[in-house]
Design a protein around this motif. Structure first.
Motif, PDB file in Angstrom:
ATOM      1  N   LYS A  85       0.824  -1.214   0.000  1.00 40.91           N
ATOM      2  CA  LYS A  85       0.000   0.000   0.000  1.00 40.91           C
ATOM      3  C   LYS A  85       0.858   1.265   0.000  1.00 40.91           C
ATOM      4  O   LYS A  85       1.984   1.262   0.480  1.00 40.91           O
ATOM      5  CB  LYS A  85      -0.903   0.027   1.237  1.00 40.91           C
ATOM      6  CG  LYS A  85      -1.978  -1.051   1.252  1.00 40.91           C
ATOM      7  CD  LYS A  85      -2.811  -0.961   2.509  1.00 40.91           C
ATOM      8  CE  LYS A  85      -3.876  -2.051   2.545  1.00 40.91           C
ATOM      9  NZ  LYS A  85      -4.632  -2.041   3.820  1.00 40.91           N
ATOM     10  N   GLY A  86       0.287   2.343  -0.561  1.00 40.87           N
ATOM     11  CA  GLY A  86       0.864   3.666  -0.413  1.00 40.87           C
ATOM     12  C   GLY A  86       2.036   3.976  -1.318  1.00 40.87           C
ATOM     13  O   GLY A  86       2.783   4.917  -1.051  1.00 40.87           O
ATOM     14  N   ASP A  87       2.207   3.219  -2.395  1.00 43.83           N
ATOM     15  CA  ASP A  87       3.356   3.457  -3.265  1.00 43.83           C
ATOM     16  C   ASP A  87       2.950   4.284  -4.482  1.00 43.83           C
ATOM     17  O   ASP A  87       3.142   3.890  -5.617  1.00 43.83           O
ATOM     18  CB  ASP A  87       3.951   2.125  -3.713  1.00 43.83           C
ATOM     19  CG  ASP A  87       5.376   2.288  -4.238  1.00 43.83           C
ATOM     20  OD1 ASP A  87       6.062   3.207  -3.773  1.00 43.83           O
ATOM     21  OD2 ASP A  87       5.776   1.488  -5.092  1.00 43.83           O
ATOM     22  N   THR A  88       2.365   5.445  -4.236  1.00 42.88           N
ATOM     23  CA  THR A  88       1.929   6.313  -5.328  1.00 42.88           C
ATOM     24  C   THR A  88       2.625   7.661  -5.213  1.00 42.88           C
ATOM     25  O   THR A  88       2.733   8.232  -4.138  1.00 42.88           O
ATOM     26  CB  THR A  88       0.400   6.528  -5.290  1.00 42.88           C
ATOM     27  OG1 THR A  88       0.040   7.093  -4.025  1.00 42.88           O
ATOM     28  CG2 THR A  88      -0.329   5.201  -5.478  1.00 42.88           C
ATOM     29  N   GLY A  89       3.085   8.152  -6.348  1.00 46.95           N
ATOM     30  CA  GLY A  89       3.700   9.466  -6.365  1.00 46.95           C
ATOM     31  C   GLY A  89       5.108   9.477  -5.798  1.00 46.95           C
ATOM     32  O   GLY A  89       5.653   8.458  -5.373  1.00 46.95           O
ATOM     33  N   GLU A  90       5.686  10.642  -5.757  1.00 49.71           N
ATOM     34  CA  GLU A  90       7.035  10.822  -5.259  1.00 49.71           C
ATOM     35  C   GLU A  90       7.060  10.687  -3.743  1.00 49.71           C
ATOM     36  O   GLU A  90       6.239  11.279  -3.044  1.00 49.71           O
ATOM     37  CB  GLU A  90       7.538  12.214  -5.653  1.00 49.71           C
ATOM     38  CG  GLU A  90       8.983  12.496  -5.323  1.00 49.71           C
ATOM     39  CD  GLU A  90       9.414  13.873  -5.786  1.00 49.71           C
ATOM     40  OE1 GLU A  90      10.605  14.058  -6.050  1.00 49.71           O
ATOM     41  OE2 GLU A  90       8.542  14.765  -5.870  1.00 49.71           O
ATOM     42  N   PRO A  91       7.988   9.890  -3.193  1.00 53.66           N
ATOM     43  CA  PRO A  91       8.070   9.764  -1.738  1.00 53.66           C
ATOM     44  C   PRO A  91       8.238  11.133  -1.077  1.00 53.66           C
ATOM     45  O   PRO A  91       8.955  11.991  -1.602  1.00 53.66           O
ATOM     46  CB  PRO A  91       9.312   8.889  -1.531  1.00 53.66           C
ATOM     47  CG  PRO A  91       9.446   8.123  -2.803  1.00 53.66           C
ATOM     48  CD  PRO A  91       8.975   9.048  -3.881  1.00 53.66           C
ATOM     49  N   PRO A  92       7.580  11.363   0.079  1.00 58.03           N
ATOM     50  CA  PRO A  92       7.621  12.687   0.717  1.00 58.03           C
ATOM     51  C   PRO A  92       9.025  13.193   1.014  1.00 58.03           C
ATOM     52  O   PRO A  92       9.308  14.380   0.839  1.00 58.03           O
ATOM     53  CB  PRO A  92       6.814  12.475   2.001  1.00 58.03           C
ATOM     54  CG  PRO A  92       5.891  11.353   1.687  1.00 58.03           C
ATOM     55  CD  PRO A  92       6.655  10.452   0.770  1.00 58.03           C
ATOM     56  N   HIS A  93       9.933  12.302   1.434  1.00 58.65           N
ATOM     57  CA  HIS A  93      11.270  12.780   1.776  1.00 58.65           C
ATOM     58  C   HIS A  93      12.045  13.219   0.533  1.00 58.65           C
ATOM     59  O   HIS A  93      12.829  14.161   0.588  1.00 58.65           O
ATOM     60  CB  HIS A  93      12.050  11.719   2.565  1.00 58.65           C
ATOM     61  CG  HIS A  93      12.427  10.499   1.791  1.00 58.65           C
ATOM     62  ND1 HIS A  93      11.523   9.519   1.443  1.00 58.65           N
ATOM     63  CD2 HIS A  93      13.626  10.098   1.288  1.00 58.65           C
ATOM     64  CE1 HIS A  93      12.132   8.570   0.774  1.00 58.65           C
ATOM     65  NE2 HIS A  93      13.406   8.897   0.654  1.00 58.65           N
ATOM     66  N   LEU A  94      11.785  12.563  -0.606  1.00 64.30           N
ATOM     67  CA  LEU A  94      12.438  12.989  -1.846  1.00 64.30           C
ATOM     68  C   LEU A  94      11.835  14.294  -2.360  1.00 64.30           C
ATOM     69  O   LEU A  94      12.560  15.153  -2.878  1.00 64.30           O
ATOM     70  CB  LEU A  94      12.323  11.894  -2.907  1.00 64.30           C
ATOM     71  CG  LEU A  94      13.056  10.582  -2.600  1.00 64.30           C
ATOM     72  CD1 LEU A  94      12.916   9.621  -3.758  1.00 64.30           C
ATOM     73  CD2 LEU A  94      14.523  10.830  -2.281  1.00 64.30           C
ATOM     74  N   ARG A  95      10.543  14.440  -2.199  1.00 62.76           N
ATOM     75  CA  ARG A  95       9.898  15.696  -2.595  1.00 62.76           C
ATOM     76  C   ARG A  95      10.428  16.850  -1.763  1.00 62.76           C
ATOM     77  O   ARG A  95      10.661  17.953  -2.288  1.00 62.76           O
ATOM     78  CB  ARG A  95       8.384  15.585  -2.452  1.00 62.76           C
ATOM     79  CG  ARG A  95       7.626  16.834  -2.938  1.00 62.76           C
ATOM     80  CD  ARG A  95       6.139  16.577  -3.087  1.00 62.76           C
ATOM     81  NE  ARG A  95       5.506  16.172  -1.846  1.00 62.76           N
ATOM     82  CZ  ARG A  95       5.049  14.947  -1.604  1.00 62.76           C
ATOM     83  NH1 ARG A  95       5.184  13.984  -2.510  1.00 62.76           N
ATOM     84  NH2 ARG A  95       4.474  14.653  -0.452  1.00 62.76           N
TER      85      ARG A  95
END
Length: 256
Positions: A85-95
């Motif tokens: 689950k939750g593997d959508t979009g750019e990871p928050p720490h990379l963003r």
């Protein structure tokens, strides 16, 4: 007692057993935590293979697991708990590395926001729940390991939950969590990470800010506890762990 084990390719490897728990009992040996294993060396695997680890809770998202696979060797071959689950979009720490405000205050604000998010993410809760039950049922009685990428945030919250459930006092729980700041060689890893961030995103934090980003602070964990409504509420009402399972955890992992 030394809790930290320096390995060649695995950061932040240490154990979180041996503390005084409920009613003067001691937390049994067999509880380990770390960063990811994709760069583990042959000597690293030799050490890990001697610990009797039967169950591994991998808190990383699918993309993280694909990009940096653990490659557990056959002689060890633990049961791995993970979530898709939750593997959508750019990871928050990379963003944040790409677009965030790279000041000391900005980094700290990001970390506090991460600790408000992490306990409530569905994938993390799935692994927290499954790992708790593996510990309670005895599936991991000989040895258990929990890890994420760096072994400090997602992992740190879970270890704090388990230690709290076992009756370890709050100051010790915080001290165990903050041990990342001694376990990680920041002087060695910060230049490498800054170089990669500069190449990927065209900017890099100053070393002092990077240390804040890569380290931990008791206030972060306290923020998570606040969002969770306390460990008791979180375990019961968010993870759905019943009193029988909570009693079983204590029976299996506390010894007189």
């Amino acid at each position: 007692m030394t809790r930290i084990t320096s390995l060649e390719g695995v950061h932040n490897f240490r154990h979180f057993h041996g503390y005084d728990g409920l009613d003067g009992a001691r937390v049994k040996d067999g509880l380990y935590r770390s960063g990811h294993f994709s760069r583990a060396s042959a000597p690293d695997w030799d050490h890990i293979g001697g610990l009797g680890i039967q169950v591994v809770a991998d808190l990383r998202k699918p993309r993280e697991r694909t990009n940096e696979p653990s490659n557990w060797p056959d002689p060890i071959a633990p049961r791995v708990l993970a979530s898709d689950k939750g593997d959508t979009g750019e990871p928050p720490h990379l963003r944040f590395l790409r677009t965030g405000v790279h000041t000391t205050e900005g980094v700290r604000d990001y970390m506090l926001s991460a600790y408000r998010r992490i306990p409530m993410e569905a994938g993390n809760m799935d692994v927290y729940r499954d790992a708790y039950r593996a510990l309670a049922t005895g599936d991991a009685e000989a040895g258990f390991l929990v890890h994420c990428a760096a072994g400090k945030d997602r992992t740190g919250i879970f270890c704090a939950i388990i230690l709290d459930e076992l009756g370890v006092d709050a100051d010790t729980v915080i001290a165990d969590y903050e041990m990342t700041n001694q376990a990680v060689d920041f002087d060695a890893i910060i230049p490498r990470i800054r170089e990669r961030v500069l190449a990927d995103y065209g900017q890099a934090m100053e070393p002092a800010m990077m240390r804040t980003f890569l380290g931990v602070d008791g206030d972060y964990l306290r923020q998570a506890f606040e969002v969770m409504g306390g460990v008791d509420h979180y375990v019961r009402d968010h993870l759905g762990i019943d009193e029988h399972e909570r009693d079983a955890l204590r029976a299996r992992w506390l010894t007189g």
